[in-house]
Scaffold this active site. Structure first.
Site, short mmCIF file in Angstrom:
data_model
loop_
_atom_site.label_atom_id
_atom_site.label_comp_id
_atom_site.label_asym_id
_atom_site.label_seq_id
_atom_site.Cartn_x
_atom_site.Cartn_y
_atom_site.Cartn_z
N LYS A 169 0.84 -1.20 0.00
CA LYS A 169 0.00 0.00 0.00
C LYS A 169 0.87 1.25 0.00
O LYS A 169 1.87 1.32 0.72
CB LYS A 169 -0.93 -0.01 1.20
CG LYS A 169 -1.93 -1.17 1.19
CD LYS A 169 -2.85 -1.15 2.38
CE LYS A 169 -2.13 -1.38 3.68
NZ LYS A 169 -3.04 -1.60 4.82
N THR B 221 -8.19 9.66 8.24
CA THR B 221 -7.67 8.43 7.65
C THR B 221 -7.66 7.27 8.63
O THR B 221 -7.05 6.23 8.36
CB THR B 221 -6.24 8.65 7.13
OG1 THR B 221 -5.41 9.13 8.21
CG2 THR B 221 -6.22 9.65 5.98
N GLY C 272 -8.49 3.98 10.20
CA GLY C 272 -9.15 2.77 9.73
C GLY C 272 -9.02 2.49 8.25
O GLY C 272 -9.70 1.60 7.72
N THR C 273 -8.16 3.24 7.55
CA THR C 273 -8.05 3.03 6.10
C THR C 273 -7.55 1.63 5.77
O THR C 273 -8.06 0.97 4.86
CB THR C 273 -7.10 4.07 5.46
OG1 THR C 273 -5.87 4.09 6.18
CG2 THR C 273 -7.71 5.44 5.48
N GLY C 274 -6.54 1.15 6.51
CA GLY C 274 -6.01 -0.18 6.22
C GLY C 274 -7.03 -1.27 6.48
O GLY C 274 -7.17 -2.21 5.68
N CYS C 275 -7.75 -1.17 7.59
CA CYS C 275 -8.81 -2.14 7.90
C CYS C 275 -9.88 -2.14 6.81
O CYS C 275 -10.30 -3.20 6.33
CB CYS C 275 -9.45 -1.80 9.25
SG CYS C 275 -8.32 -1.77 10.65
#
Length: 273
Positions: A175, A207, A209-212
């Site tokens: 990412k 931003t 929680g973007t990865g989750c």
């Protein structure tokens, strides 16, 4: 009517922006029935993590047994796993039930700096879970921790993807949210070549929680029968909309907007604009 089902194995975010809350919201918005196995409760909000309270490995395994005996998931994702003992329990149950379409989001550190994975658990994560995974979705700091590399150049990122791929997963998504530039560029490596996914970088503090959310959207796509490439493409659109249309809540790193993708499609006759 057959309903696609997705399982998230992750921590709870009391602020609702990350963890199982973000995952279940994402599953729902993408038309997938969501299930969860909790690994830890966290006390957190947009300002940071105030406490982490892990469950026992037995409690995690019992949740997975309940799912495995009645509600077989079409895809599974892992998020915050916290400890080596919990990871071992999860890997054992996933292998026992033969669950495929496993997406691993190697959550290690929260945005505010709080540790969400014990240092001695990284080896267990690589040894026990990575070989079971279809896709692993590290951000650049996580990739640095996994490989011991410093990722400054494009070729460094590609080399890190190759090294992580050699740890066992079928595919790796590097990412690009932590990189510079006007474009947020994600790289999917499948062991032979790279596929690039690009979007306009949005300058925002919202931003959390973007990865989750991104990994959950990939999981939902896989559960629905999409190919890995198609699932990542939908997930990229989903997270882009979620970041662009900020909810404007909280005093720190606000959550992404899980409603935005469906709202945009509805407003544009089913086509994402």
């Amino acid at each position: 009517m057959t309903i696609a089902k997705a399982l998230t194995i992750a921590g709870s975010d009391s602020g609702g922006g990350a963890g199982i809350q973000a995952d279940l919201k994402t599953f729902q918005e993408l038309g997938v029935y969501g299930m969860s196995a909790l690994t830890a409760a966290t006390a957190q909000n947009t300002l940071g993590v105030q406490g982490v309270f892990p469950l026992t490995p037995e409690a995690v395994a019992r949740q997975l047994d309940s799912i495995g005996k009645d509600l077989t998931p079409d895809a599974v994702k892992t998020g915050m796993l916290f400890s080596a003992d919990i990871i071992e329990a999860i890997a054992d149950r996933i292998a026992h039930y033969g669950w495929g379409n496993l997406v691993i989001d190697p959550v290690m550190v929260a945005k505010g700096g709080a540790s969400l994975l014990k240092a001695d658990a990284v080896t267990t994560l690589i040894r026990d879970l990575f070989p079971l995974a279809l896709i692993i979705t590290p951000n650049l700091p996580e990739a640095e921790m996994l490989t011991g590399m410093q990722l400054y150049k494009a070729e460094d990122i590609r080399e890190a993807a190759r090294r992580i791929h050699n740890m066992g997963p079928d595919m790796v998504i590097m990412k690009g949210g932590h990189a510079g530039g006007e474009l947020a560029r994600d790289l999917l490596y499948d062991g032979t070549g790279f596929t690039v996914f690009e979007s306009l970088r949005i300058r925002t503090e919202a931003t959390h929680g973007t990865g989750c959310t991104y990994s959950a959207a990939i999981t939902a796509g896989l559960a629905s029968g999409l190919s890995a490439i198609e699932a990542v493409r939908v997930a990229k659109d989903f997270i882009q909309a979620a970041i662009e249309d900020s909810l404007g809540i909280g005093s720190g790193h606000g959550p992404t907007n899980h409603f935005a993708y469906r709202q945009r499609r509805s407003q544009n006759g089913g086509v994402l604009n």
